[in-house]
Design an enzyme around this catalytic site. Sequence first.
Site: not given
Ligand code: SAH
Length: 361
Positions: A106, A119, A126, A130, A133, A354
């Site tokens: 997306e 974005c 991925c 994490c 996420c 995310c």
């Molecule tokens: N993999 C990269 C880029 C994609 S995520 C990274 O981790 O930086 C982009 C941002 O969104 C990252 O800072 C990630 O930690 C954050 N993110 C992911 N899931 C989230 C959530 N549920 N709530 C808030 N931020 C989130």
Amino acid sequence: MTQQLVFDAPRRGLPPRHFADLDAAGRVAAVAELGLPAYRARQLAHQYYGRLIADPHQMTDLPAAVRELVATAMFPDLLTAVRDIACDGGQTRKTLWRAGDGTTFESVLMRYPQRNTVCISSQAGCGMACPFCATGQGGLTRNLSTAEILEQVRAAAAALRDDFGDRLSNVVFMGMGEPLANYARVVAAVRRITEPSGFGISARAVTVSTVGLAPAIRRLADERLAVTLALSLHAPDDELRHTLVPVNTRWDVGEALEAVRYYADVTGRRVSIEYALIRDVNDQPWRADLLGERLHRALGRLAHVNLIPLNPTPGSVWDASPKSVQQEFVRRVRSKGISCTVRDTRGREISAACGQLAAEG
Ligand code: SAH
């Protein structure tokens, strides 16, 4: 070999070569292969990056007789928009894309008074896992090609022009995927996004966000692209960060901060520190103090903290921190001399944050 594994996940199932995969020299070579003169390469680049046209049949400065040949050889259809959802009164628009092999991912377009940001995704899925996420839950499907990354940018720029008479100003690699785990293709995409013969967007308006793959951060610094770097820190201590950002067991907080310091020194750019505030998990006052102290030591004025109220993913027990906790967190980080703001959260009602759209399928 190890380097290869770190920087580039296997080239599995990438789509056919597309014009947007090529740099200027590659474009000249590709048109030569078709028996066309070198100036056609510049014309095609102007059509694609300048006029945002990806179908040679609409390129009126191309002789009608060669349009089909150019289309077949250089402009395969890569992406289909399978869903388009708008919210925030039409100011936020999310697109679910399907690639030729059925892979979905997306992008989200966000309009602000002073800027228009897209974005974009760098990978389908991925591999960083994490737990907070949505994308992290499904694992990595595959890397996106350079052209698949750029098609998201082109589509956003075309939508802004056609629907709003406006221009795309910012690109953030904060959609699905870990951009630095698809290093070569992401760097090529950044070059096409920023070059005057590409989309011509200012490097400082392009943000690459990473979990903190330290060697790749240093390598990116040495590319001298001077894009904005964002480090997804989410915890100032290794014990918690091991669980929130599992790659921390490979490159810990200290190593990630050293790498972004190198990035800031080489590029002269301030680094964004991303911190999703999760209620009772990483939002304690002592963690705000520790975050401020560690950033003060590692980066000083070269750091800017972006607090992101957690966007809860379906089925997760985690929630965003209350406003008062958030405000106290900001105050404590700032008291260490570190600039700190809370990021505006767009697109919640359409699960734009995310990886949630692709997760819903
Ligand atoms: N993999 C990269 C880029 C994609 S995520 C990274 O981790 O930086 C982009 C941002 O969104 C990252 O800072 C990630 O930690 C954050 N993110 C992911 N899931 C989230 C959530 N549920 N709530 C808030 N931020 C989130």
